[in-house]
Design a protein around this motif. Structure first.
Motif, PDB file in Angstrom:
ATOM      1  N   THR A  54       0.492  -0.827  -0.342  1.00 27.48           N
ATOM      2  CA  THR A  54       0.137  -0.011  -0.213  1.00 27.48           C
ATOM      3  C   THR A  54       0.555   1.308   0.182  1.00 27.48           C
ATOM      4  OG1 THR A  54      -1.571  -1.386   1.115  1.00 27.48           O
ATOM      5  CG2 THR A  54      -1.757   1.104   1.175  1.00 27.48           C
ATOM      6  N   ASP A  55       0.775   2.282  -0.397  1.00 25.15           N
ATOM      7  CA  ASP A  55       1.594   3.457  -1.200  1.00 25.15           C
ATOM      8  C   ASP A  55       0.954   4.179  -0.166  1.00 25.15           C
ATOM      9  OD1 ASP A  55       3.062   5.600  -2.500  1.00 25.15           O
ATOM     10  OD2 ASP A  55       1.284   6.136  -2.888  1.00 25.15           O
ATOM     11  N   THR A  56       2.143   4.338   0.805  1.00 28.64           N
ATOM     12  CA  THR A  56       2.158   6.008   1.897  1.00 28.64           C
ATOM     13  C   THR A  56       2.972   7.136   1.074  1.00 28.64           C
ATOM     14  OG1 THR A  56       3.568   4.903   3.429  1.00 28.64           O
ATOM     15  CG2 THR A  56       1.436   3.909   3.587  1.00 28.64           C
ATOM     16  N   SER A  57       3.109   6.981   0.541  1.00 31.35           N
ATOM     17  CA  SER A  57       4.154   8.102  -0.441  1.00 31.35           C
ATOM     18  C   SER A  57       3.625   9.616   0.489  1.00 31.35           C
ATOM     19  CB  SER A  57       4.559   8.340  -1.277  1.00 31.35           C
ATOM     20  OG  SER A  57       4.824   7.211  -1.969  1.00 31.35           O
ATOM     21  N   THR A  58       4.530  10.570  -0.176  1.00 31.81           N
ATOM     22  CA  THR A  58       4.422  12.522   0.242  1.00 31.81           C
ATOM     23  C   THR A  58       4.720  12.957  -0.644  1.00 31.81           C
ATOM     24  OG1 THR A  58       6.074  12.639   2.055  1.00 31.81           O
ATOM     25  CG2 THR A  58       3.804  11.814   3.040  1.00 31.81           C
ATOM     26  N   GLY A  59       4.624  14.315  -0.200  1.00 33.62           N
ATOM     27  CA  GLY A  59       5.291  15.349  -1.565  1.00 33.62           C
ATOM     28  C   GLY A  59       3.685  15.273  -3.022  1.00 33.62           C
ATOM     29  N   ALA A  60       2.943  14.544  -3.164  1.00 35.99           N
ATOM     30  CA  ALA A  60       1.416  14.166  -4.274  1.00 35.99           C
ATOM     31  C   ALA A  60       2.493  13.707  -5.863  1.00 35.99           C
ATOM     32  CB  ALA A  60       1.336  15.891  -4.846  1.00 35.99           C
ATOM     33  N   PRO A  61       2.332  12.427  -5.539  1.00 35.86           N
ATOM     34  CA  PRO A  61       3.247  11.569  -6.451  1.00 35.86           C
ATOM     35  C   PRO A  61       2.047  11.893  -7.330  1.00 35.86           C
ATOM     36  CG  PRO A  61       2.544  10.410  -4.822  1.00 35.86           C
ATOM     37  CD  PRO A  61       2.789  11.402  -4.403  1.00 35.86           C
ATOM     38  N   THR A  62       2.728  11.492  -8.749  1.00 41.85           N
ATOM     39  CA  THR A  62       2.082  11.564 -10.035  1.00 41.85           C
ATOM     40  C   THR A  62       2.266   9.799 -10.534  1.00 41.85           C
ATOM     41  OG1 THR A  62       2.993  13.027 -11.369  1.00 41.85           O
ATOM     42  CG2 THR A  62       1.024  13.674 -10.398  1.00 41.85           C
ATOM     43  N   SER A  63       3.523   9.839 -10.296  1.00 42.48           N
ATOM     44  CA  SER A  63       3.350   8.343 -10.666  1.00 42.48           C
ATOM     45  C   SER A  63       4.006   7.304  -9.935  1.00 42.48           C
ATOM     46  CB  SER A  63       4.450   8.218 -12.524  1.00 42.48           C
ATOM     47  OG  SER A  63       5.534   8.408 -11.915  1.00 42.48           O
ATOM     48  N   TRP A  64       4.244   5.946 -10.345  1.00 45.03           N
ATOM     49  CA  TRP A  64       4.538   5.054  -9.065  1.00 45.03           C
ATOM     50  C   TRP A  64       5.881   4.406 -10.027  1.00 45.03           C
ATOM     51  CZ3 TRP A  64      -0.127   7.176  -9.052  1.00 45.03           C
ATOM     52  CH2 TRP A  64      -0.339   8.153  -7.630  1.00 45.03           C
ATOM     53  N   LEU A  65       6.582   3.288  -8.941  1.00 46.88           N
ATOM     54  CA  LEU A  65       7.314   2.209  -9.992  1.00 46.88           C
ATOM     55  C   LEU A  65       7.810   1.284  -9.007  1.00 46.88           C
ATOM     56  CD1 LEU A  65       8.740   1.034 -12.813  1.00 46.88           C
ATOM     57  CD2 LEU A  65      10.673   1.995 -12.023  1.00 46.88           C
ATOM     58  N   TRP A  66       6.996  -0.009  -8.867  1.00 48.21           N
ATOM     59  CA  TRP A  66       7.144  -0.679  -8.053  1.00 48.21           C
ATOM     60  C   TRP A  66       8.001  -2.007  -8.725  1.00 48.21           C
ATOM     61  CZ3 TRP A  66       5.046  -0.856  -3.208  1.00 48.21           C
ATOM     62  CH2 TRP A  66       3.696   0.002  -2.647  1.00 48.21           C
ATOM     63  N   THR A  67       8.948  -2.476  -8.201  1.00 46.17           N
ATOM     64  CA  THR A  67       9.635  -3.889  -8.548  1.00 46.17           C
ATOM     65  C   THR A  67       9.535  -4.300  -7.147  1.00 46.17           C
ATOM     66  OG1 THR A  67      11.852  -2.945  -7.781  1.00 46.17           O
ATOM     67  CG2 THR A  67      10.845  -2.480  -9.786  1.00 46.17           C
ATOM     68  N   PHE A  68       9.633  -5.524  -7.382  1.00 46.69           N
ATOM     69  CA  PHE A  68       8.363  -6.737  -6.292  1.00 46.69           C
ATOM     70  C   PHE A  68       9.683  -7.980  -5.868  1.00 46.69           C
ATOM     71  CE2 PHE A  68       5.088  -5.265  -8.221  1.00 46.69           C
ATOM     72  CZ  PHE A  68       4.254  -4.593  -7.432  1.00 46.69           C
ATOM     73  N   GLY A  69      10.516  -7.470  -6.859  1.00 49.25           N
ATOM     74  CA  GLY A  69      12.083  -8.532  -6.125  1.00 49.25           C
ATOM     75  C   GLY A  69      11.962  -9.958  -6.836  1.00 49.25           C
ATOM     76  N   ASN A  70      10.729 -10.503  -7.120  1.00 53.18           N
ATOM     77  CA  ASN A  70      10.676 -11.445  -8.220  1.00 53.18           C
ATOM     78  C   ASN A  70      10.090 -11.813  -9.721  1.00 53.18           C
ATOM     79  OD1 ASN A  70       8.507 -10.235  -8.507  1.00 53.18           O
ATOM     80  ND2 ASN A  70       7.138 -12.825  -7.604  1.00 53.18           N
ATOM     81  N   GLY A  71      11.082 -10.243 -10.131  1.00 47.34           N
ATOM     82  CA  GLY A  71      11.190 -10.538 -11.763  1.00 47.34           C
ATOM     83  C   GLY A  71       9.659  -9.592 -12.447  1.00 47.34           C
ATOM     84  N   SER A  72       8.661  -9.572 -11.270  1.00 47.71           N
ATOM     85  CA  SER A  72       7.239  -8.317 -11.790  1.00 47.71           C
ATOM     86  C   SER A  72       7.493  -7.444 -11.157  1.00 47.71           C
ATOM     87  CB  SER A  72       6.640  -8.761 -11.079  1.00 47.71           C
ATOM     88  OG  SER A  72       6.278  -9.504  -9.720  1.00 47.71           O
TER      89      SER A  72
END
Length: 295
Positions: A54-72
């Motif tokens: 669950t994203d809890t970022s601050t500073g009004a982000p408009t894009s996200w890049l997740w890497t899950f460590g399993n290649g996805s």
């Protein structure tokens, strides 16, 4: 921020209202780049492990890049649950950005372990644990832990690999140890045993039966043949209170001589061997001839 600028001529003589003015300038500070942050529903567990991020970022982000460590990866703010099917350590990283730039990456480590190895546990029931021979016993498997193979030893030299084997007949008296070991892909159970005690059945006592006397009457000293069943090979014949020993070749007939007696005398047979040993027969009447009086 808003700034007001005032211009004043250095030559006052040249100053007129038409040559002076007030101008306002607006200066906007740049928006800072956002700061990444997120939570994980689990950071360790047994495979397969499903984790929700669950994203809890601050500073009004408009894009996200997740890497899950399993290649996805994912560009969704709150991605669907990620399932880790193999044991291992997985580094999950999030970078967020907006028009001012990208955040520094933030990382959490997910530790996934293999399920514990569980071997089955053997157990069974027996329809009987003691009895007279021949004793037929049915054994039923009650093992747990999903066994896939069974090894039975019945203590009489026979074995079986069936889950629920056919009834085992114990024909000889003795003590028999029955053992069961079960196994599956994870390994074999410890053996479990039961003891079956088989005893020799008590002899069946059959009372001798006199069916006939031949002759059924006569004088003292008359040869009498007693016929019937269950006489054994040796025993005694009672003529009233007189006891005679006998032997019988076939247990079906006895030859004796009528002893001293008078009138109607009860005759019984008591074998001292065989299935009827010690048991008296029914009684029949031997009728003595009357003795003429001497005048």
């Amino acid at each position: 921020y808003a700034y007001k600028a005032v211009f004043t001529p250095t030559d006052a003589a040249a100053f007129t209202s038409s040559t002076s003015a007030v101008s306002t300038y607006v200066v906007t500070a740049p928006v800072p780049a956002p700061t990444a942050g997120f939570t994980a529903s689990a950071i360790s567990g047994i495979a397969p492990l499903a984790v929700t991020f669950t994203d809890t970022s601050t500073g009004a982000p408009t894009s996200w890049l997740w890497t899950f460590g399993n290649g996805s990866t994912s560009n969704v703010q709150n991605p669907p649950a990620v399932t880790y099917t193999a044991a291992g350590t997985y580094d999950v990283t999030l970078i967020v950005s907006n028009a001012s730039g990208a955040s520094a990456p933030v990382t959490k480590t997910i530790t996934v372990t293999d399920p514990p190895v569980v071997v089955p546990t053997a157990s069974f029931t027996a329809s009987a644990i003691s009895g007279d021979a021949p004793l037929a016993v049915t054994f039923s498997d009650t093992s747990t832990g999903a066994p896939t193979s069974w090894l039975w030893t019945f203590g009489d030299g026979t074995t079986s690999n069936a889950q629920n084997p056919a009834a085992v007949p114990y024909t000889t008296a003795g003590v028999y140890t029955v053992e069961l070991i079960v196994s599956n892909a994870n390994g074999a159970s410890a053996p479990v045993t039961k003891t079956i005690t088989v005893t020799t059945p008590a002899p069946v006592v059959v009372a001798p039966v006199i069916s006939a006397l031949s002759p059924a009457n006569g004088a003292i000293g008359t040869a009498v043949t007693i016929t019937g069943t269950g006489f054994g090979t040796v025993g005694t014949v009672m003529f009233g209170t007189t006891v005679l020993d006998y032997t019988s070749a076939n247990g079906l007939s006895i030859d004796v001589v009528a002893p001293i007696g008078v009138r109607r005398t009860k005759v019984t047979v008591t074998p001292t061997d065989g299935d009827s040993a010690g048991t008296a027969s029914n009684s029949v009447i031997f009728k003595y001839d009357r003795i003429a009086r001497v005048r």
